[in-house]
Design a protein around this motif. Structure first.
Motif, PDB file in Angstrom:
ATOM      1  N   PHE A 174       0.861  -1.137  -0.030  1.00 44.26           N
ATOM      2  CA  PHE A 174      -0.067   0.108  -0.120  1.00 44.26           C
ATOM      3  C   PHE A 174       0.733   1.139  -0.025  1.00 44.26           C
ATOM      4  O   PHE A 174       1.990   1.245   0.587  1.00 44.26           O
ATOM      5  CB  PHE A 174      -0.868  -0.066   1.415  1.00 44.26           C
ATOM      6  CG  PHE A 174      -2.234  -0.763   1.190  1.00 44.26           C
ATOM      7  CD1 PHE A 174      -3.381  -0.431   0.749  1.00 44.26           C
ATOM      8  CD2 PHE A 174      -2.017  -2.059   1.442  1.00 44.26           C
ATOM      9  CE1 PHE A 174      -4.423  -1.118   0.937  1.00 44.26           C
ATOM     10  CE2 PHE A 174      -2.962  -2.971   1.280  1.00 44.26           C
ATOM     11  CZ  PHE A 174      -4.351  -2.440   0.882  1.00 44.26           C
ATOM     12  N   LYS A 226     -16.050  -4.754  11.718  1.00 47.24           N
ATOM     13  CA  LYS A 226     -16.279  -6.155  11.268  1.00 47.24           C
ATOM     14  C   LYS A 226     -17.987  -6.594  11.525  1.00 47.24           C
ATOM     15  O   LYS A 226     -18.157  -6.512  12.386  1.00 47.24           O
ATOM     16  CB  LYS A 226     -15.608  -6.988  11.840  1.00 47.24           C
ATOM     17  CG  LYS A 226     -14.153  -6.929  11.504  1.00 47.24           C
ATOM     18  CD  LYS A 226     -13.570  -7.691  10.303  1.00 47.24           C
ATOM     19  CE  LYS A 226     -11.939  -7.573  10.384  1.00 47.24           C
ATOM     20  NZ  LYS A 226     -11.490  -7.936   9.005  1.00 47.24           N
ATOM     21  N   TYR A 264     -14.194  -4.461   2.358  1.00 45.45           N
ATOM     22  CA  TYR A 264     -13.938  -5.778   2.014  1.00 45.45           C
ATOM     23  C   TYR A 264     -14.937  -6.926   2.369  1.00 45.45           C
ATOM     24  O   TYR A 264     -15.527  -6.484   3.391  1.00 45.45           O
ATOM     25  CB  TYR A 264     -12.600  -6.139   2.397  1.00 45.45           C
ATOM     26  CG  TYR A 264     -11.518  -5.311   2.083  1.00 45.45           C
ATOM     27  CD1 TYR A 264     -10.812  -5.697   0.759  1.00 45.45           C
ATOM     28  CD2 TYR A 264     -11.052  -4.236   2.755  1.00 45.45           C
ATOM     29  CE1 TYR A 264      -9.763  -4.728   0.157  1.00 45.45           C
ATOM     30  CE2 TYR A 264     -10.114  -3.437   2.224  1.00 45.45           C
ATOM     31  CZ  TYR A 264      -9.228  -3.557   1.203  1.00 45.45           C
ATOM     32  OH  TYR A 264      -8.474  -2.674   0.749  1.00 45.45           O
ATOM     33  N   TRP A 293      -4.255 -15.103   8.407  1.00 42.57           N
ATOM     34  CA  TRP A 293      -4.998 -14.550   9.451  1.00 42.57           C
ATOM     35  C   TRP A 293      -5.600 -15.394  10.364  1.00 42.57           C
ATOM     36  O   TRP A 293      -5.765 -16.701   9.847  1.00 42.57           O
ATOM     37  CB  TRP A 293      -5.974 -13.319   9.199  1.00 42.57           C
ATOM     38  CG  TRP A 293      -6.956 -13.834   8.136  1.00 42.57           C
ATOM     39  CD1 TRP A 293      -6.912 -13.454   6.776  1.00 42.57           C
ATOM     40  CD2 TRP A 293      -8.135 -14.561   8.559  1.00 42.57           C
ATOM     41  NE1 TRP A 293      -8.294 -13.724   6.266  1.00 42.57           N
ATOM     42  CE2 TRP A 293      -8.970 -14.643   7.156  1.00 42.57           C
ATOM     43  CE3 TRP A 293      -8.946 -15.055   9.752  1.00 42.57           C
ATOM     44  CZ2 TRP A 293     -10.056 -15.218   7.161  1.00 42.57           C
ATOM     45  CZ3 TRP A 293      -9.836 -15.842   9.610  1.00 42.57           C
ATOM     46  CH2 TRP A 293     -10.808 -15.782   8.363  1.00 42.57           C
TER      47      TRP A 293
HETATM   48  O1  VLZ Z   1      -9.800  -9.645   7.071  1.00 45.32           O
HETATM   49  O2  VLZ Z   1      -7.913  -9.710   5.851  1.00 45.32           O
HETATM   50  O3  VLZ Z   1     -11.428 -10.472   8.926  1.00 45.32           O
HETATM   51  O4  VLZ Z   1     -11.293 -10.452   4.789  1.00 45.32           O
HETATM   52  C1  VLZ Z   1      -6.275  -3.686   4.244  1.00 45.32           C
HETATM   53  C2  VLZ Z   1      -7.536  -2.711   4.305  1.00 45.32           C
HETATM   54  C3  VLZ Z   1      -6.762  -5.211   4.222  1.00 45.32           C
HETATM   55  C4  VLZ Z   1      -7.099  -1.273   3.833  1.00 45.32           C
HETATM   56  C5  VLZ Z   1      -7.412  -5.412   5.729  1.00 45.32           C
HETATM   57  C6  VLZ Z   1      -7.743  -0.082   4.559  1.00 45.32           C
HETATM   58  C7  VLZ Z   1      -7.964  -6.992   5.613  1.00 45.32           C
HETATM   59  C8  VLZ Z   1      -9.383  -0.324   4.588  1.00 45.32           C
HETATM   60  C9  VLZ Z   1      -8.357  -7.473   6.596  1.00 45.32           C
HETATM   61  C10 VLZ Z   1      -9.897  -0.449   5.953  1.00 45.32           C
HETATM   62  C11 VLZ Z   1     -11.294  -1.024   5.936  1.00 45.32           C
HETATM   63  C12 VLZ Z   1      -8.714  -8.748   6.411  1.00 45.32           C
HETATM   64  C13 VLZ Z   1     -10.296 -11.015   7.040  1.00 45.32           C
HETATM   65  C14 VLZ Z   1     -10.489 -11.387   8.348  1.00 45.32           C
HETATM   66  C15 VLZ Z   1     -11.469 -11.001   6.231  1.00 45.32           C
END
Ligand code: VLZ
Length: 133
Positions: A26, A41, A61, A105
């Motif tokens: 990033f 979440k 996401y 994770w």
């Molecule tokens: O969560 O892998 O709960 O997908 C970066 C976000 C990636 C950038 C975060 C900033 C990934 C935006 C989290 C903030 C919202 C992740 C998994 C487990 C589900």
């Protein structure tokens, strides 16, 4: 009986998140925005099926998976990877094979907290969320 993950959880603390984002390539400006954000979440657990939404005012996401079933993840702005989520005791553990080494994770809960440990290369980020609903 595994812990109950379903619900709405608000981020309380976020250790080494910027290092994690840097490991994922990033850029500087995006990292500065991302680390300042509130994150929510929303988890729906239905048997061995999960839907996890990571929500913010900047980017959202969404991830759906069944434990024990491999799946491919193509996420805009993130790396592509093949993922597998399994139970290790009461922890939900995701291993991700893709462009980045040592990626994955772990999620677990404790009373009204949801924990998320994010790993990429040599970086381990710990996020703690507090239950809202
Ligand atoms: O969560 O892998 O709960 O997908 C970066 C976000 C990636 C950038 C975060 C900033 C990934 C935006 C989290 C903030 C919202 C992740 C998994 C487990 C589900």
């Amino acid at each position: 009986m595994p812990a109950e993950f379903s619900g709405k959880w608000i981020k309380e603390t976020n250790e080494k998140f910027e290092n994690y984002l840097k490991a994922l390539n990033f850029d500087f400006a995006t990292r500065k925005i991302a680390i300042a954000l509130s994150q929510t979440k929303v988890v729906v657990e239905d048997g061995d099926k999960f839907n996890i939404k990571t929500l913010s005012t900047f980017r959202n996401y969404e991830l759906s998976f069944t434990t024990g079933v491999e799946f491919d993840q193509y996420t805009k702005g993130l790396d592509n990877k093949n993922s597998l989520v399994t139970w290790e005791g009461d922890k939900l553990v995701c291993t991700q094979k893709g462009e980045k080494a040592n990626r994955g994770w772990k999620h677990w809960t404790d009373n009204d907290r949801l924990y998320l440990e994010l790993t990429c290369e040599d970086v381990v980020c710990l996020q703690v969320f507090k239950r809202k609903e």
